[in-house]
Design a protein around this motif. Structure first.
Motif, PDB file in Angstrom:
ATOM      1  N   MET A   1       0.837  -1.199   0.000  1.00 40.46           N
ATOM      2  CA  MET A   1       0.000   0.000   0.000  1.00 40.46           C
ATOM      3  C   MET A   1       0.873   1.251   0.000  1.00 40.46           C
ATOM      4  SD  MET A   1      -2.991  -1.074   2.769  1.00 40.46           S
ATOM      5  CE  MET A   1      -1.839  -1.745   3.978  1.00 40.46           C
ATOM      6  N   LYS A   2       0.361   2.291  -0.596  1.00 38.16           N
ATOM      7  CA  LYS A   2       1.022   3.595  -0.580  1.00 38.16           C
ATOM      8  C   LYS A   2       0.297   4.464   0.440  1.00 38.16           C
ATOM      9  CE  LYS A   2       2.645   7.280  -3.668  1.00 38.16           C
ATOM     10  NZ  LYS A   2       2.679   7.774  -5.067  1.00 38.16           N
ATOM     11  N   ILE A   3       0.996   4.812   1.509  1.00 41.97           N
ATOM     12  CA  ILE A   3       0.350   5.388   2.701  1.00 41.97           C
ATOM     13  C   ILE A   3       0.970   6.732   3.054  1.00 41.97           C
ATOM     14  CG2 ILE A   3      -0.079   5.024   5.171  1.00 41.97           C
ATOM     15  CD1 ILE A   3       0.195   1.955   4.534  1.00 41.97           C
ATOM     16  N   ALA A   4       0.125   7.697   3.410  1.00 38.55           N
ATOM     17  CA  ALA A   4       0.592   9.003   3.877  1.00 38.55           C
ATOM     18  C   ALA A   4       0.140   9.239   5.307  1.00 38.55           C
ATOM     19  CB  ALA A   4       0.040  10.111   2.988  1.00 38.55           C
ATOM     20  N   ILE A   5       0.982   9.927   6.066  1.00 34.02           N
ATOM     21  CA  ILE A   5       0.632  10.322   7.433  1.00 34.02           C
ATOM     22  C   ILE A   5       0.642  11.847   7.504  1.00 34.02           C
ATOM     23  CG2 ILE A   5       1.286  10.225   9.869  1.00 34.02           C
ATOM     24  CD1 ILE A   5       2.542   7.492   9.334  1.00 34.02           C
ATOM     25  N   LEU A   6      -0.527  12.414   7.826  1.00 32.98           N
ATOM     26  CA  LEU A   6      -0.694  13.859   7.947  1.00 32.98           C
ATOM     27  C   LEU A   6      -1.048  14.221   9.386  1.00 32.98           C
ATOM     28  CD1 LEU A   6      -1.392  13.313   4.815  1.00 32.98           C
ATOM     29  CD2 LEU A   6      -2.729  15.408   4.953  1.00 32.98           C
ATOM     30  N   GLY A   7      -0.850  15.500   9.716  1.00 34.34           N
ATOM     31  CA  GLY A   7      -1.361  16.008  10.990  1.00 34.34           C
ATOM     32  C   GLY A   7      -0.328  16.138  12.088  1.00 34.34           C
ATOM     33  N   THR A   8       0.943  15.872  11.789  1.00 37.77           N
ATOM     34  CA  THR A   8       1.985  16.043  12.801  1.00 37.77           C
ATOM     35  C   THR A   8       3.019  17.046  12.307  1.00 37.77           C
ATOM     36  OG1 THR A   8       3.690  14.445  12.117  1.00 37.77           O
ATOM     37  CG2 THR A   8       1.730  13.559  13.214  1.00 37.77           C
ATOM     38  N   ARG A   9       3.887  17.446  13.206  1.00 41.21           N
ATOM     39  CA  ARG A   9       4.994  18.312  12.815  1.00 41.21           C
ATOM     40  C   ARG A   9       6.101  17.513  12.138  1.00 41.21           C
ATOM     41  NH1 ARG A   9       2.382  20.522  17.004  1.00 41.21           N
ATOM     42  NH2 ARG A   9       2.330  22.790  17.262  1.00 41.21           N
ATOM     43  N   GLY A  10       6.020  16.189  12.222  1.00 45.61           N
ATOM     44  CA  GLY A  10       6.949  15.371  11.475  1.00 45.61           C
ATOM     45  C   GLY A  10       7.756  14.408  12.311  1.00 45.61           C
ATOM     46  N   VAL A  11       8.543  13.604  11.608  1.00 43.33           N
ATOM     47  CA  VAL A  11       9.385  12.594  12.257  1.00 43.33           C
ATOM     48  C   VAL A  11      10.847  12.824  11.854  1.00 43.33           C
ATOM     49  CG1 VAL A  11       7.487  10.943  12.235  1.00 43.33           C
ATOM     50  CG2 VAL A  11       9.144  10.884  10.385  1.00 43.33           C
ATOM     51  N   PRO A  12      11.770  12.381  12.711  1.00 43.71           N
ATOM     52  CA  PRO A  12      11.576  11.772  14.026  1.00 43.71           C
ATOM     53  C   PRO A  12      10.959  12.757  15.022  1.00 43.71           C
ATOM     54  CG  PRO A  12      13.892  12.311  13.689  1.00 43.71           C
ATOM     55  CD  PRO A  12      13.203  12.545  12.379  1.00 43.71           C
TER      56      PRO A  12
ATOM     57  N   HIS B   1       5.698  -1.527   2.866  1.00 44.24           N
ATOM     58  CA  HIS B   1       4.780  -0.539   2.305  1.00 44.24           C
ATOM     59  C   HIS B   1       5.526   0.738   1.921  1.00 44.24           C
ATOM     60  CE1 HIS B   1       1.394  -3.079   3.316  1.00 44.24           C
ATOM     61  NE2 HIS B   1       1.932  -3.262   4.515  1.00 44.24           N
ATOM     62  N   GLU B   2       4.945   1.481   0.999  1.00 44.83           N
ATOM     63  CA  GLU B   2       5.514   2.759   0.560  1.00 44.83           C
ATOM     64  C   GLU B   2       4.908   3.861   1.432  1.00 44.83           C
ATOM     65  OE1 GLU B   2       5.911   5.449  -3.549  1.00 44.83           O
ATOM     66  OE2 GLU B   2       4.988   3.445  -3.604  1.00 44.83           O
ATOM     67  N   VAL B   3       5.724   4.437   2.287  1.00 44.58           N
ATOM     68  CA  VAL B   3       5.205   5.320   3.332  1.00 44.58           C
ATOM     69  C   VAL B   3       5.766   6.732   3.159  1.00 44.58           C
ATOM     70  CG1 VAL B   3       4.843   5.603   5.810  1.00 44.58           C
ATOM     71  CG2 VAL B   3       5.248   3.319   4.875  1.00 44.58           C
ATOM     72  N   TYR B   4       4.875   7.708   3.341  1.00 44.84           N
ATOM     73  CA  TYR B   4       5.250   9.113   3.261  1.00 44.84           C
ATOM     74  C   TYR B   4       4.766   9.817   4.530  1.00 44.84           C
ATOM     75  CZ  TYR B   4       6.060   8.253  -1.703  1.00 44.84           C
ATOM     76  OH  TYR B   4       6.528   7.746  -2.892  1.00 44.84           O
ATOM     77  N   CYS B   5       5.630  10.610   5.115  1.00 50.64           N
ATOM     78  CA  CYS B   5       5.249  11.386   6.297  1.00 50.64           C
ATOM     79  C   CYS B   5       5.523  12.857   6.020  1.00 50.64           C
ATOM     80  CB  CYS B   5       6.039  10.919   7.520  1.00 50.64           C
ATOM     81  SG  CYS B   5       5.450  11.644   9.059  1.00 50.64           S
ATOM     82  N   TYR B   6       4.531  13.689   6.302  1.00 51.36           N
ATOM     83  CA  TYR B   6       4.679  15.133   6.086  1.00 51.36           C
ATOM     84  C   TYR B   6       5.344  15.772   7.299  1.00 51.36           C
ATOM     85  CZ  TYR B   6       1.937  14.945   1.828  1.00 51.36           C
ATOM     86  OH  TYR B   6       1.513  14.677   0.546  1.00 51.36           O
TER      87      TYR B   6
END
Length: 370
Positions: free
Chosen positions: A1-12, A34-39
């Motif tokens: 799955m290609k997944i995005a995570i929104l709503g945080t200031r980011g990682v780490p 999985h193909e993961v993207y974090c904003y």
């Protein structure tokens, strides 16, 4: 799955609970293939393009310039970018500033939202802001494809208020069993001969109630008050209790090993939070084998059950200080620690989220092929 995570200031994680979860979960997903993207905010300390297999997308965040209003612009920038990337799933962590842009979210991905706590109940917000947060909560509840509640109390609230089902997935913590006695010297305390409370300096976290109880008690055992206190409310508390030298305002402590050891060696760990779902610092206290006295509310009882003491006013805090000893309550500590290992460990939490994603994705694919 290609997944995005929104709503945080980011990682780490350099900020708080959602960021910590985003870090652990995004890396877990990447490790599972999985193909993961974090904003991430554009000014996040981590400026690389990948983090342990997670793709990082930096977007302009003017919070440093406009304060809270800047979060709305940051969320807008993230959502507009997500429209170009053909994600299968978008996980939104919280709703405070992104729900007003729900109509801009791409139509194809599955939108899953962790509904956080009841933000509009926080007394730090003015009445107009509380009303806005109620609307934001409603928008998130009705516009998301699936909801996640991190406490049974939040799950019940969503069902009762919005007639919406949600999946209960708690927060996590790492079991801690390697305390360091040398840490005690650094903070000038002795094993078992101090109490502590750790929280953001906000009224709904009941620091005032706990410290009032401490001030009423004849016993002068030190209590460490941990959290950034250079705020208006912090100044109020420091001034109110300035004649009680055993109330020690320590400021923020961000070394997790130090915090875990302090919790481990304390006599009573007070947890005053009264708003929200499963609180990360509460789970960390359980994982650190602290003896917990918690504010008496459904959220805390839902996690701790009978394995803590409870208080609702300063007199009850005073009574606990005069009557409770950690050595007499090892069964409560053991039960909480086992709950972390069984129900609140990160491997289980991550697995529960991934299972939800897989079920939603499969359901979505089946519906689209009919």
């Amino acid at each position: 799955m290609k997944i995005a995570i929104l709503g945080t200031r980011g990682v780490p994680n350099y900020y708080g609970g959602f960021e910590q979860f985003a870090e652990f979960f995004s890396v877990y997903l990447a490790e599972k293939g999985h193909e993961v993207y974090c904003y991430n905010s554009h000014d996040h300390p981590f400026q690389e393009k990948t983090f342990h297999g997670v793709n990082i997308i930096h977007k302009y965040d003017p919070e440093y310039k406009y304060g809270t209003f800047g979060q709305f612009i940051y969320d807008y920038n993230c959502i507009m970018d997500s429209r170009k990337r053909n994600f299968d799933i978008i996980l939104q962590l919280g709703y405070t500033s992104n729900s007003i842009w729900f109509f801009l979210l791409p139509k194809q991905p599955i939108i899953i939202t962790n509904m956080d706590g009841l933000e509009w109940k926080r007394s730090k917000y003015s009445w107009p802001v509380q009303q806005f947060l109620k609307v934001a909560e409603w928008l998130a509840a009705v516009s998301s494809d699936y909801l996640v509640a991190d406490s049974l109390g939040i799950q019940s609230f969503l069902k009762k208020t919005y007639k919406k089902e949600s999946t209960y997935i708690a927060y996590g913590a790492h079991p801690f069993n390697s305390p360091d006695t040398t840490v005690l010297n650094e903070y000038h305390v002795e094993q078992g001969n101090y109490n502590m409370i750790m929280a953001r300096f906000e009224p709904e976290n009941n620091l005032d109630m706990v410290l009032e109880g401490v001030s009423l008690c004849e016993d002068k055992t030190p209590i460490l008050v941990i959290g950034k206190h250079n705020t208006k409310y912090g100044e109020y508390l420091k001034n109110k209790f300035k004649y009680f030298p055993h109330i020690r305002f320590m400021g923020g402590i961000y070394n997790l090993e130090h915090l875990n050891s302090l919790r481990y060696f304390s006599n009573i760990y007070f947890h005053g939070h009264s708003v929200g779902g499963t609180n990360p610092s509460l789970l960390e206290a359980m994982a650190s084998q602290a003896l917990i006295a918690a504010h008496n509310n459904d959220f805390n009882r839902g996690v701790l059950k009978e394995n803590a003491f409870y208080f609702s006013n300063p007199a009850e805090v005073k009574n606990l200080l005069e009557s409770v000893n950690k050595n007499d309550n090892t069964h409560k500590i053991k039960n909480n620690y086992e709950a972390i290992e069984k129900d609140f460990n990160w491997e289980k939490i991550n697995g529960d989220y991934l299972q939800l994603f897989e079920e939603c994705f499969s359901r979505h694919k089946t519906a689209n092929t009919k």
